[in-house]
Design an enzyme around this catalytic site. Structure first.
Site, mmCIF file in Angstrom:
data_model
loop_
_atom_site.group_PDB
_atom_site.id
_atom_site.type_symbol
_atom_site.label_atom_id
_atom_site.label_comp_id
_atom_site.label_asym_id
_atom_site.label_seq_id
_atom_site.Cartn_x
_atom_site.Cartn_y
_atom_site.Cartn_z
ATOM 1 N N ASP A 71 -13.477 18.796 40.523
ATOM 2 C CA ASP A 71 -14.303 19.160 39.516
ATOM 3 C C ASP A 71 -15.541 18.139 39.255
ATOM 4 O O ASP A 71 -15.343 16.827 39.075
ATOM 5 C CB ASP A 71 -13.544 19.149 38.035
ATOM 6 C CG ASP A 71 -14.296 19.767 36.874
ATOM 7 O OD1 ASP A 71 -14.858 21.089 36.917
ATOM 8 O OD2 ASP A 71 -14.717 19.063 35.960
ATOM 9 N N GLU A 77 -17.122 20.333 43.971
ATOM 10 C CA GLU A 77 -17.945 21.123 42.905
ATOM 11 C C GLU A 77 -19.137 20.115 42.671
ATOM 12 O O GLU A 77 -18.862 19.180 41.580
ATOM 13 C CB GLU A 77 -17.144 21.587 41.335
ATOM 14 C CG GLU A 77 -17.977 22.576 40.634
ATOM 15 C CD GLU A 77 -18.033 22.312 39.367
ATOM 16 O OE1 GLU A 77 -18.739 22.890 38.543
ATOM 17 O OE2 GLU A 77 -17.879 20.773 38.976
HETATM 18 C C1 NOJ Z 1 -16.796 22.416 35.834
HETATM 19 C C2 NOJ Z 1 -15.915 23.416 35.319
HETATM 20 O O1 NOJ Z 1 -16.213 24.711 36.518
HETATM 21 C C3 NOJ Z 1 -16.358 24.110 34.041
HETATM 22 O O2 NOJ Z 1 -15.731 25.127 33.691
HETATM 23 C C4 NOJ Z 1 -16.019 22.996 33.196
HETATM 24 O O3 NOJ Z 1 -16.360 23.049 32.072
HETATM 25 C C5 NOJ Z 1 -16.764 21.430 33.713
HETATM 26 N N1 NOJ Z 1 -16.748 21.262 34.983
HETATM 27 C C6 NOJ Z 1 -16.466 20.215 32.847
HETATM 28 O O4 NOJ Z 1 -15.097 19.916 33.458
#
Ligand code: NOJ
Length: 555
Positions: free
Chosen positions: A213, A276
């Site tokens: 993440d 991500e």
């Molecule tokens: C990316 C995640 O996919 C999302 O759902 C989340 O709110 C943010 N990062 C913060 O962790």
């Protein structure tokens, strides 16, 4: 358009290079106990469905102990399972059953921030400024004579400012997301050792990899300089550079991933990480997937591309070239739990733009047109070499919930912007399994944590299973052909086509996508499968907003 060969590494054999990976959003997939929130036993019970669908792996969004201030992306214990979702034993069972079915399992790792209920943060706010307990987070004195102004002008991704003060505290702490998600200080050695240990904890339990993440956010620029623009998680496809601020994509993040790579490499079985990282340009994204860093990165440029042949071709070529420059596979992503479902985006008057949520006051997508294009786009996506990610429900052609009442909205982005940003709840609605069961078979009773629109009945799995031409059966067929013909490991060659068309060959499969409204002339090749119909009433014609897979003549 001219012929062009795009290269990928077709000799490497690790599973993740070509895998189709299905994202399960645990709270909305399947609920075993009737509390209205999906859980691990629910997922386990549906693994045979995923195996039959023909995917290679499952990515589970967070299921760890969490106050759920951001649907679990606020983790209070990185080594457990929230009782909402089950127990560690349930997790072990899920892993065992998945592996027995030939499915790999990737879990989510949330390293940029913890929950404010994490033991470290509780210790931090119980300790004085300058204490070692505070040093794991980013606490700073405020500006102004009495420190009542935040340390800099950074804004939270979810709206409002990125700094808060704990009640009764003089110091401020940084949170790029919700105030209940304090950012860790990744310059602190204890933070680094802790996360390496967390990786080992899950690797020892048998997970096959991690989705990381906010992988571009862990290191902030020294001195935390001001940044005038809104820190944004997801671009809208027009905002090049929006994630170039001092909180994103700093060079220092890469040393972290090199350390993690060493941890993973000590385990057998091709364990992997996927970043991500909402960064641009693709050359920067490629840095996350250098041979000694992560294995994959989500291709958000592809997700953000419009319904536009030229734009898609540009993105496809750019992504293949960038990934090939570091020997990594590309990924192809159309939707996830943070974006309006692509069925809805493709049904808007500007098809493919990415609104930050859709509510009843906004333009309503044309559901039939959006679905028709979504099916065609899936034909393109699943024919491309590399790895593809599917978001739960897209194999059903599931629409966004675009009229969800504000009273139900839970996304912190909705609340922190006072509703100015509609948020992500509309793509997170529980999945319909059985048309005439309570909660459409999501759980044993009627409870669902977000209401399902009536129209979901039509998309339920039981309505589509074994129904010729249903979206589910199309996905199954296309995934089978993709595997049979080794397309994930193939080579892409563009063929000349009209302006609203894309035609490409990958091995023995010729893919034709017609982006226009009118019918067009079909290139040569025997029909394998079509996104509208697999019978061809008019040979040599492809209808508008549709795609076909043909057998390349002579192969
Ligand atoms: C990316 C995640 O996919 C999302 O759902 C989340 O709110 C943010 N990062 C913060 O962790």
């Amino acid at each position: 358009m001219n012929d062009q060969i795009a290269t990928t590494d077709t000799t490497a054999t690790e599973w993740w290079r070509t895998a189709v990976i299905y994202q399960v959003y645990p709270r909305s997939f399947a609920d075993s106990d009737g509390d209205g929130i999906g859980d691990l036993p629910g997922i386990t019970s549906r693994l045979p469905y995923l195996a039959r669908l023909g995917v290679d792996a499952v990515w589970l969004s967070p299921f760890y102990p969490s106050p759920q201030a951001d649907a679990g992306y606020d983790v209070s214990d990185y080594r457990g399972v929230d009782p909402l979702f089950g127990t560690l034993e349930d997790c072990d069972r899920l892993l065992r059953d998945a592996h027995a079915l030939g499915l790999r399992v990737i879990v989510d790792l949330v390293p940029n921030h913890t929950s404010d209920e994490h033991a470290w943060f509780r210790a931090a706010v119980a300790s004085p400024p300058g204490s070692p307990e505070r040093a794991r987070y980013i606490f700073r004195d405020g500006q102004g004579p009495d420190g009542t102004l935040p340390p800099n002008n950074w804004k939270s991704v979810f709206g409002g400012r990125a700094w808060s003060r704990w009640p009764g505290e003089s110091q401020w702490y940084l949170h790029l997301f919700d105030r209940r998600q304090p950012d860790l200080d990744w310059q602190h050695p204890e933070v680094r050792t802790e996360f390496e240990d967390v990786l080992r904890f899950w690797l020892d339990r048998g997970v096959d990899g991690f989705r990381v993440d906010v992988a571009h956010g862990l290191i902030k620029a020294p001195g935390l300089p001001d940044w005038e623009r809104q820190a944004s998680m997801v671009g809208d496809g027009t905002d090049d550079g929006v994630n170039m601020g001092p909180m994103w994509d700093q060079d220092g993040v890469h040393a972290i991933y090199r350390d993690w790579r060493r941890v993973l490499d000590a385990y057998p079985g091709d364990r992997m990480m996927v970043a991500e990282a909402w960064v641009r340009p693709q050359a920067h994204l490629a840095r996350y997937v250098r041979p000694d860093e992560m294995h994959q990165a989500f291709n958000f440029d592809y997700l953000l591309a419009r319904w536009d042949a030229r734009m898609l071709r540009r993105v496809i070529d750019g992504s293949l070239a960038a990934a090939a420059s570091v020997g990594a596979p590309t990924t192809w992503v159309m939707s996830n739990h943070d974006t309006v479902r692509h069925t809805a985006r493709l049904g808007l008057s500007k098809p493919g733009v990415r609104p930050k949520g859709i509510d009843s006051k906004a333009e309503q997508p044309d559901e039939a047109l959006g679905l028709r294009r979504a099916r065609a786009l899936a034909f393109l996506t699943l024919a491309l070499p590399g790895s593809a990610y599917l978001y739960q429900g897209e194999e059903l052609g599931l629409p966004e919930h675009t009229t969800l009442d504000a009273a139900y909205r839970q996304d912190p982005a909705f609340h922190r912007t006072n509703g100015a940003e509609v948020g992500r709840d509309g793509c997170r609605v529980p999945i319909p399994w059985i048309a005439d069961a309570p909660s459409f078979g999501f759980g044993p009773g009627p409870a669902t944590w977000l209401p399902q629109p009536d129209g979901f009945a039509h998309y339920a799995v039981d309505q589509q299973e074994d129904a010729p031409g249903s979206t589910l059966e199309l996905y199954r067929a296309v995934l089978r052909l993709r595997r049979e013909y080794g397309l994930g490991n193939g080579q892409l060659r563009w063929l000349d086509s009209g302006p609203d068309m894309l035609v490409l060959d990958n091995g023995p499969v010729r893919v034709v996508v017609n982006f226009g409204f009118g019918a067009a002339v079909l290139p040569a090749g025997r029909l394998l499968i079509g996104s509208v119909s697999s019978e061809q009433p008019e040979p040599e014609i492809i209808q508008g907003n549709s795609a076909m897979w043909l057998a390349v003549p002579g192969r």
